[in-house]
Scaffold this active site. Structure first.
Site, PDB file in Angstrom:
ATOM      1  N   GLY A  55       0.912  -1.290   0.082  1.00  0.00           N
ATOM      2  CA  GLY A  55       0.337   0.101   0.086  1.00  0.00           C
ATOM      3  C   GLY A  55       0.824   1.089  -0.041  1.00  0.00           C
ATOM      4  O   GLY A  55       2.053   1.155   0.340  1.00  0.00           O
ATOM      5  N   GLU A 171       4.514 -10.761  -6.639  1.00  0.00           N
ATOM      6  CA  GLU A 171       3.415 -10.640  -7.725  1.00  0.00           C
ATOM      7  C   GLU A 171       3.802  -9.966  -8.865  1.00  0.00           C
ATOM      8  O   GLU A 171       3.235 -10.462  -9.962  1.00  0.00           O
ATOM      9  CB  GLU A 171       2.362 -10.216  -7.086  1.00  0.00           C
ATOM     10  CG  GLU A 171       2.200  -8.624  -6.918  1.00  0.00           C
ATOM     11  CD  GLU A 171       2.750  -8.220  -5.572  1.00  0.00           C
ATOM     12  OE1 GLU A 171       3.663  -9.028  -4.909  1.00  0.00           O
ATOM     13  OE2 GLU A 171       2.436  -7.108  -4.974  1.00  0.00           O
ATOM     14  N   ASP A 228     -16.272 -10.369 -24.197  1.00  0.00           N
ATOM     15  CA  ASP A 228     -17.064 -10.481 -22.844  1.00  0.00           C
ATOM     16  C   ASP A 228     -18.600 -10.969 -23.045  1.00  0.00           C
ATOM     17  O   ASP A 228     -19.176 -11.727 -22.611  1.00  0.00           O
ATOM     18  CB  ASP A 228     -16.965  -9.257 -22.106  1.00  0.00           C
ATOM     19  CG  ASP A 228     -15.509  -8.847 -21.850  1.00  0.00           C
ATOM     20  OD1 ASP A 228     -14.618  -9.847 -21.932  1.00  0.00           O
ATOM     21  OD2 ASP A 228     -15.348  -7.640 -21.627  1.00  0.00           O
ATOM     22  N   SER A 229     -19.065 -10.129 -23.909  1.00  0.00           N
ATOM     23  CA  SER A 229     -20.572 -10.409 -24.198  1.00  0.00           C
ATOM     24  C   SER A 229     -20.812 -11.784 -24.861  1.00  0.00           C
ATOM     25  O   SER A 229     -21.956 -12.213 -24.590  1.00  0.00           O
ATOM     26  CB  SER A 229     -21.295  -9.089 -25.113  1.00  0.00           C
ATOM     27  OG  SER A 229     -20.669  -9.105 -26.382  1.00  0.00           O
ATOM     28  N   LYS A 369      -9.851 -10.959 -17.304  1.00  0.00           N
ATOM     29  CA  LYS A 369     -10.003 -11.091 -18.987  1.00  0.00           C
ATOM     30  C   LYS A 369      -9.508 -12.722 -19.574  1.00  0.00           C
ATOM     31  O   LYS A 369     -10.302 -13.312 -20.303  1.00  0.00           O
ATOM     32  CB  LYS A 369      -9.235 -10.174 -19.566  1.00  0.00           C
ATOM     33  CG  LYS A 369      -9.668  -9.980 -21.060  1.00  0.00           C
ATOM     34  CD  LYS A 369     -10.764  -9.188 -21.332  1.00  0.00           C
ATOM     35  CE  LYS A 369     -11.206  -8.767 -22.691  1.00  0.00           C
ATOM     36  NZ  LYS A 369     -12.255  -7.707 -22.802  1.00  0.00           N
ATOM     37  N   GLU A 511      -7.246   4.465 -29.366  1.00  0.00           N
ATOM     38  CA  GLU A 511      -8.047   5.165 -30.386  1.00  0.00           C
ATOM     39  C   GLU A 511      -7.870   6.788 -30.800  1.00  0.00           C
ATOM     40  O   GLU A 511      -6.965   7.496 -29.689  1.00  0.00           O
ATOM     41  CB  GLU A 511      -9.427   5.082 -29.842  1.00  0.00           C
ATOM     42  CG  GLU A 511      -9.985   3.747 -29.603  1.00  0.00           C
ATOM     43  CD  GLU A 511     -10.164   3.016 -30.826  1.00  0.00           C
ATOM     44  OE1 GLU A 511     -10.562   3.634 -31.900  1.00  0.00           O
ATOM     45  OE2 GLU A 511     -10.505   1.776 -30.906  1.00  0.00           O
TER      46      GLU A 511
HETATM   47  N1  GLN Z   1       4.380   2.789   1.864  1.00  0.00           N
HETATM   48  C1  GLN Z   1       5.000   1.962   2.549  1.00  0.00           C
HETATM   49  C2  GLN Z   1       6.489   1.779   2.346  1.00  0.00           C
HETATM   50  O1  GLN Z   1       6.998   2.748   1.559  1.00  0.00           O
HETATM   51  C3  GLN Z   1       4.692   0.407   1.860  1.00  0.00           C
HETATM   52  C4  GLN Z   1       5.029   0.088   0.094  1.00  0.00           C
HETATM   53  C5  GLN Z   1       4.377  -0.739  -0.248  1.00  0.00           C
HETATM   54  O2  GLN Z   1       3.561  -1.679   0.160  1.00  0.00           O
HETATM   55  N2  GLN Z   1       4.907  -1.126  -1.743  1.00  0.00           N
HETATM   56  O3  GLN Z   1       7.382   1.103   2.523  1.00  0.00           O
END
Ligand code: GLN
Length: 513
Positions: A55, A171, A228-229, A369, A511
């Site tokens: 985050g 990930e 999708d449709s 998708k 586009e």
């Molecule tokens: N903001 C937090 C940091 O700078 C976590 C970053 C992250 O989750 N990629 O360490």
């Protein structure tokens, strides 16, 4: 059937949805939920493991998002990634602070304890870092299992509770062994079965649709020829047969033979109860003389709803409206950053829903998708329709810059047809994310058979992309471009020049209008 599942708590990272995709690729069902969800709600979902995402916030700052404290008594294995690790540490007495050095990019991870998270990996692996904070001291019960030169707590573990924390991002593709790490957690530590396949999804979804729609209710839905449709319609047809009415609106700005192809595919081959509404005249009358792109889009969107509504009312007695909503739309609406509660409605059919008292049915809302494509193949759709490039709702109207006339439509249709045919012939179509021809609103001077010409210009666009949010222009080999250009200039009357678009998104869009 209930699948073993993993819940990802989203703390707002731009990579959160990638965690979900990677886990699904392992054949394990997972869902993404906002980090603020109550632990009691999670209990009802019976996950076998929980992943805390990264985050943008710092866990120690005011207003930073925190997990429900009851989460810590949940009793299933947990994996904290970056912010998730920091949150896990902070909540249990560890110390997190801004690091003197921000760390962004590649790092080498030295694995100290291989089992169970790093099982099967070499001692040193490449990982991707993206953080400014770090864990300075670990909570009781935790110990280090890997380090980098910058982070001594790059991976930690509390073996008693089966909790893991990693400072890097497994990930993303920049962590080449990331998938094995997720696999070790999901399949090894959490013991999830790999039973999430499109085959099982298909069976369960058909059953679920039948239960929802019951013995006598009916469903309508628009089809466009897009993947999708198309997949949603075939699924619905498999579940309830002719009680599903598919509606194809020919708005007059479709590509060459497009409506016929959709009819052949969905009605003739698949047996879908498909209504073709030939509304080309209605649309063309309204588009006459319009040059502004936004106006074109609005006219087409509104006219689509009017035409669709008339047909829906003519069918009468319908109970459900089918929509091909996908998981990214759902995620977007529940994600921690953008808590807009409404899910995007395609073609803005909100008014229609109220008017006719229709309920929404969205059988693809759990899928990404690439899963929709796999489902399409599972349903017996041909590769051509499963891998079709996206085609915008306003159709060729926004690829004819300036005024739309029948002549100009004919020119663009013909040029586009040649272009697509040559890309397929050269085996490039599948490699390209989206390709199309554009008719420019300028004329240029040329010479043909010794006489001067003053005719139209076609631009060719082809981009490579995974998410359509960013895109690079695609390098079509010169010989192929030469063939396309020769054929268009020789075969399409009214065109004397072909140009190639070499701009990427951003700053250009895919586009032109
Ligand atoms: N903001 C937090 C940091 O700078 C976590 C970053 C992250 O989750 N990629 O360490």
């Amino acid at each position: 059937m209930r699948h073993d599942s993993i819940i990802i708590l989203d703390f707002g990272s731009q990579y959160s949805h990638l965690i979900a995709r990677r886990i699904r690729e392992l054949g394990v069902y997972c869902e993404l939920h906002p980090c603020t969800i109550k632990a009691a709600e999670l209990h009802a979902m019976e996950p076998k493991g929980i992943v805390l995402s990264g985050g943008p916030y710092s866990v120690y700052e005011d207003g930073a998002p925190h997990a429900d404290p009851a989460l810590w008594d949940f009793g299933v294995p947990m994996l904290g990634i970056c912010y998730g690790l920091q949150e896990m540490s902070r909540a249990h007495g560890g110390e997190v602070a801004a690091s003197e050095k921000r760390e962004y990019g590649h790092a080498e991870l030295k694995i100290q304890t291989a089992e169970p998270l790093f099982k099967g990996l070499p001692e040193h692996i490449q990982v991707w870092m993206s953080h400014g904070d770090k864990v300075l001291s670990l909570p009781d019960g935790f110990s280090d299992i890997a380090r980098t030169s910058n982070s001594e707590h790059a991976a930690v573990c509390d073996p008693r509770r089966n909790w893991f924390g990693i400072q890097f991002h497994p990930e993303v593709s920049h962590t080449p062994m990331g998938k094995t790490i997720l696999e070790n957690f999901v399949c090894g530590v959490c013991g999830c079965a790999r039973d999430w396949t499109m085959g099982s999804f298909l069976e369960e979804t058909i059953e679920r649709i039948r239960q929802t729609v019951g013995e006598s209710e009916t469903v309508i839905g628009a089809v466009s020829g897009g993947v999708d449709s198309t997949v949603a319609a075939v699924l619905m047809h498999k579940a309830i047969g002719s009680r599903f009415h598919a509606i194809l609106v020919d708005n007059g700005v479709l590509r060459m033979k497009e409506a016929e192809q959709v009819m052949a595919r969905l009605r003739d081959r698949m047996g879908i109860n498909l209504h073709l509404i030939d509304a080309g005249e209605t649309f063309m009358k309204k588009l006459y003389g319009v040059t502004d792109p936004e106006s074109k889009r609005k006219i087409i969107g509104n006219t689509f709803i009017e035409v669709f509504e008339i047909e829906a009312k003519r069918i009468g007695d319908v109970n459900y409206l089918l929509q091909g909503t996908l998981y990214p739309d759902v995620i977007e609406s529940v994600s921690f950053k953008g808590p807009s509660a409404t899910i995007k409605t395609h073609h803005n059919v909100g008014g229609l829903l109220e008017d006719m008292e229709l309920k929404l049915i969205e059988p693809l809302r759990e899928l990404f998708k690439d899963e929709v494509r796999a489902l399409g193949l599972e349903l017996g759709l041909d590769e051509e329709s499963v891998y079709r490039h996206p085609f915008p709702g306003p159709g060729l109207a926004i690829r004819i810059l300036g005024e739309i006339t029948r002549d100009r439509l004919e020119i663009l249709r013909h040029a586009d047809h040649i272009y697509m045919g040559e890309l397929k012939e050269a085996g490039l179509y599948r490699d390209i994310g989206q390709a199309f021809a554009v008719l420019l609103p300028v004329r240029s001077v040329g010479v043909m058979g010794d006489s001067r010409t003053y005719e139209q210009v076609i631009a060719l666009r082809a981009v490579q992309t995974t998410d359509y949010m960013t895109a690079d222009w695609y390098p079509i080999p010169t010989e192929v471009l030469k063939r396309i250009s020769n054929r268009i200039i020789n075969e399409v009357r009214g065109v004397n020049r072909v140009v190639y678009d070499v701009s990427s998104k951003p700053p250009s869009t895919i586009e032109w209008e």
